[in-house]
Design a protein around this motif. Structure first.
Motif, mmCIF file in Angstrom:
data_model
loop_
_atom_site.group_PDB
_atom_site.id
_atom_site.type_symbol
_atom_site.label_atom_id
_atom_site.label_comp_id
_atom_site.label_asym_id
_atom_site.label_seq_id
_atom_site.Cartn_x
_atom_site.Cartn_y
_atom_site.Cartn_z
ATOM 1 N N LEU A 52 66.635 37.240 126.627
ATOM 2 C CA LEU A 52 65.266 36.736 126.511
ATOM 3 C C LEU A 52 64.975 35.700 127.587
ATOM 4 O O LEU A 52 63.921 35.731 128.236
ATOM 5 C CB LEU A 52 65.048 36.123 125.123
ATOM 6 N N GLY A 53 65.925 34.788 127.795
ATOM 7 C CA GLY A 53 65.740 33.761 128.806
ATOM 8 C C GLY A 53 65.624 34.342 130.205
ATOM 9 O O GLY A 53 64.797 33.900 131.008
ATOM 10 N N ALA A 54 66.430 35.361 130.517
ATOM 11 C CA ALA A 54 66.388 35.987 131.838
ATOM 12 C C ALA A 54 65.051 36.653 132.087
ATOM 13 O O ALA A 54 64.504 36.584 133.195
ATOM 14 C CB ALA A 54 67.509 37.016 131.957
ATOM 15 N N PHE A 55 64.502 37.293 131.072
ATOM 16 C CA PHE A 55 63.212 37.960 131.225
ATOM 17 C C PHE A 55 62.098 36.942 131.459
ATOM 18 O O PHE A 55 61.269 37.109 132.356
ATOM 19 C CB PHE A 55 62.893 38.798 129.987
ATOM 20 N N VAL A 56 62.110 35.884 130.679
ATOM 21 C CA VAL A 56 61.067 34.860 130.809
ATOM 22 C C VAL A 56 61.140 34.180 132.178
ATOM 23 O O VAL A 56 60.109 33.917 132.813
ATOM 24 C CB VAL A 56 61.204 33.812 129.681
ATOM 25 N N GLY A 57 62.349 33.897 132.651
ATOM 26 C CA GLY A 57 62.500 33.154 133.896
ATOM 27 C C GLY A 57 62.594 33.996 135.145
ATOM 28 O O GLY A 57 62.710 33.458 136.251
ATOM 29 N N SER A 58 62.515 35.331 135.009
ATOM 30 C CA SER A 58 62.739 36.220 136.159
ATOM 31 C C SER A 58 61.831 35.956 137.353
ATOM 32 O O SER A 58 62.313 35.946 138.501
ATOM 33 C CB SER A 58 62.602 37.685 135.718
ATOM 34 N N PRO A 59 60.516 35.750 137.194
ATOM 35 C CA PRO A 59 59.688 35.479 138.383
ATOM 36 C C PRO A 59 60.146 34.251 139.164
ATOM 37 O O PRO A 59 60.131 34.251 140.398
ATOM 38 C CB PRO A 59 58.290 35.275 137.788
ATOM 39 N N ALA A 60 60.561 33.210 138.465
ATOM 40 C CA ALA A 60 61.026 31.999 139.137
ATOM 41 C C ALA A 60 62.334 32.258 139.875
ATOM 42 O O ALA A 60 62.541 31.762 140.990
ATOM 43 C CB ALA A 60 61.199 30.860 138.129
ATOM 44 N N TYR A 61 63.223 33.065 139.277
ATOM 45 C CA TYR A 61 64.497 33.375 139.942
ATOM 46 C C TYR A 61 64.269 34.248 141.168
ATOM 47 O O TYR A 61 64.963 34.103 142.186
ATOM 48 C CB TYR A 61 65.446 34.075 138.974
ATOM 49 N N LEU A 62 63.298 35.148 141.088
ATOM 50 C CA LEU A 62 62.928 35.983 142.231
ATOM 51 C C LEU A 62 62.532 35.119 143.420
ATOM 52 O O LEU A 62 63.030 35.308 144.543
ATOM 53 C CB LEU A 62 61.775 36.907 141.828
ATOM 54 N N VAL A 63 61.660 34.161 143.182
ATOM 55 C CA VAL A 63 61.193 33.282 144.252
ATOM 56 C C VAL A 63 62.311 32.374 144.741
ATOM 57 O O VAL A 63 62.469 32.144 145.951
ATOM 58 C CB VAL A 63 59.991 32.446 143.760
ATOM 59 N N LYS A 64 63.109 31.853 143.821
ATOM 60 C CA LYS A 64 64.232 30.984 144.195
ATOM 61 C C LYS A 64 65.178 31.700 145.146
ATOM 62 O O LYS A 64 65.582 31.146 146.193
ATOM 63 C CB LYS A 64 64.998 30.549 142.945
ATOM 64 N N THR A 65 65.540 32.926 144.830
ATOM 65 C CA THR A 65 66.467 33.688 145.669
ATOM 66 C C THR A 65 65.893 33.914 147.057
ATOM 67 O O THR A 65 66.583 33.739 148.072
ATOM 68 C CB THR A 65 66.783 35.038 145.010
ATOM 69 N N GLN A 66 64.633 34.289 147.125
ATOM 70 C CA GLN A 66 64.014 34.579 148.416
ATOM 71 C C GLN A 66 63.854 33.320 149.260
ATOM 72 O O GLN A 66 64.033 33.355 150.488
ATOM 73 C CB GLN A 66 62.667 35.267 148.192
ATOM 74 N N LEU A 67 63.542 32.202 148.640
ATOM 75 C CA LEU A 67 63.427 30.944 149.380
ATOM 76 C C LEU A 67 64.782 30.476 149.890
ATOM 77 O O LEU A 67 64.891 29.966 151.006
ATOM 78 C CB LEU A 67 62.801 29.869 148.490
ATOM 79 N N GLN A 68 65.826 30.633 149.085
ATOM 80 C CA GLN A 68 67.148 30.177 149.498
ATOM 81 C C GLN A 68 67.735 31.035 150.607
ATOM 82 O O GLN A 68 68.571 30.570 151.380
ATOM 83 C CB GLN A 68 68.089 30.142 148.289
ATOM 84 N N ALA A 69 67.292 32.289 150.698
ATOM 85 C CA ALA A 69 67.782 33.179 151.753
ATOM 86 C C ALA A 69 67.118 32.890 153.093
ATOM 87 O O ALA A 69 67.672 33.215 154.145
ATOM 88 C CB ALA A 69 67.547 34.640 151.363
ATOM 89 N N GLN A 70 65.949 32.271 153.076
ATOM 90 C CA GLN A 70 65.199 32.039 154.305
ATOM 91 C C GLN A 70 65.849 30.986 155.195
ATOM 92 O O GLN A 70 66.248 29.913 154.732
ATOM 93 C CB GLN A 70 63.770 31.580 153.966
ATOM 94 N N THR A 71 65.948 31.309 156.482
ATOM 95 C CA THR A 71 66.507 30.365 157.444
ATOM 96 C C THR A 71 66.077 30.792 158.842
ATOM 97 O O THR A 71 65.306 31.750 159.001
ATOM 98 C CB THR A 71 68.045 30.324 157.334
ATOM 99 N N VAL A 72 66.554 30.100 159.860
ATOM 100 C CA VAL A 72 66.218 30.460 161.236
ATOM 101 C C VAL A 72 66.808 31.827 161.565
ATOM 102 O O VAL A 72 67.818 32.244 160.975
ATOM 103 C CB VAL A 72 66.738 29.393 162.224
ATOM 104 N N ALA A 73 66.196 32.530 162.506
ATOM 105 C CA ALA A 73 66.578 33.905 162.803
ATOM 106 C C ALA A 73 68.051 34.050 163.159
ATOM 107 O O ALA A 73 68.716 35.024 162.761
ATOM 108 C CB ALA A 73 65.701 34.448 163.937
ATOM 109 N N ALA A 74 68.593 33.085 163.904
ATOM 110 C CA ALA A 74 69.975 33.195 164.360
ATOM 111 C C ALA A 74 70.983 33.147 163.214
ATOM 112 O O ALA A 74 72.104 33.651 163.348
ATOM 113 C CB ALA A 74 70.282 32.075 165.357
#
Length: 318
Positions: A130-152
């Motif tokens: 239940l917790g994973a379903f409720v929090g999934s949109p936030a985890y989606l954004v968290k993962t994508q933001l943490q992956a972002q960095t300079v191209a190199a």
């Protein structure tokens, strides 16, 4: 978990259970406090899990190597603030996921499920789902933001979000409401397994430590010992699903919002094993444990202490 064992140790925790509504607030608050301290490890773990995606070992440059070197790499590429990338989304996720998780678990325990054989595990798994379903949109954004960095230094797909709200708006606009829950198929089993292992082993370990009478039963060190044992179990069973979840959340999508690399949980597992080898399912295990260890300990200690303090006025008046 205090007051949820089949045979609770004597003491004030067994006499005065915390209402589920209060457990919702206390559980979420405890995990958010832990998140602030462990988020740098989450950033490193995400980068390691995306490194070499769907490529055979030895065919790609290893930009991130180990915990300390990877943290230094992140700091050089993104600045010291880069070690806290995705923190706002992480706090949102912890608040949403754990408020639902602890509330559901507390209800199940009050209903007597934890006193049945295997009941603690079942309650933890259901609460985690239940917790994973409720929090999934936030985890989606968290993962994508943490992956972002300079191209190199980039690993995995780069989504180029500017903020949490901007990311949510972009996903909503481009993929619709369902796009905010893309990847939830990997998140639910991930948190079910992790939640069941965490809550079940914490309860058992804490009860065992209390039975040994090595420490005062109302000491925070009892919760610390339980959390340390829990972190081992959580890391072992959760890391493969954690890798899959990171890949599903971060993969690029087509114009219809469909993932371009993986079709779902099973497809992701098969492709990782075929193209990277089964050991790839444990990418980032070191940072994952070092993050899960402190996070589990801090979450459980904070939560246990907050629950004890919440009961203190009642105990004082009796």
């Amino acid at each position: 978990m205090p007051g949820t064992q089949a045979q609770p140790a004597p003491g004030p925790e067994a006499m005065e259970p915390v209402p589920p509504e209060l457990d919702l607030v206390l559980g979420a608050s405890a995990c958010c406090l832990a998140c602030v301290l462990t988020n740098p490890l989450e950033v490193v773990k995400t980068r390691l899990q995306l490194q070499g995606e769907l490529r055979a070992p030895g065919t790609y440059p290893r930009l991130y190597r180990g915990l300390v070197a990877s943290m230094a790499t992140v700091a050089r590429a993104d600045g010291l603030r880069g070690l806290q990338k995705g923190l706002a989304a992480g706090l949102l996720y912890q608040g949403l996921m754990n408020s639902a998780r602890f509330y559901c678990y507390s209800l199940a325990c009050q209903a007597g499920l934890s006193q049945q054989p295997g009941g603690t595990v079942v309650a933890g798994a259901v609460a985690g789902a239940l917790g994973a379903f409720v929090g999934s949109p936030a985890y989606l954004v968290k993962t994508q933001l943490q992956a972002q960095t300079v191209a190199a230094m980039a690993v995995g797909h780069q989504h180029q979000h500017q903020s949490v709200l901007g990311a949510l708006e972009t996903i909503w606009r481009q993929q619709g409401l369902l796009g905010l829950w893309r990847g939830v198929g990997g998140a639910v089993p991930r948190v079910m397994v992790g939640s069941a292992a965490q809550l079940a082993t914490f309860a058992s370990a804490k009860a065992w430590v209390q039975e040994q009478q090595w420490l005062p039963e109302d000491s925070w060190l009892v919760a610390l010992a339980g959390g340390m044992v829990s972190s081992v179990a959580v890391a072992v069973v959760m890391t493969p699903l954690d890798v899959v979840s990171t890949r599903l959340y971060n993969q690029p999508v087509d114009s219809a919002g469909k993932g371009q690399l993986y079709g779902g949980l099973a497809d992701c597992l098969v492709k990782i094993c075929q193209q990277e080898g089964p050991s790839a399912l444990y990418k980032g295990l070191g940072p994952a444990y070092l993050r899960l260890g402190p996070h589990t300990v801090l979450s459980m200690v904070f939560w246990d202490e907050l629950r004890r303090l919440a009961r203190w006025p009642q105990q004082r008046d009796t």
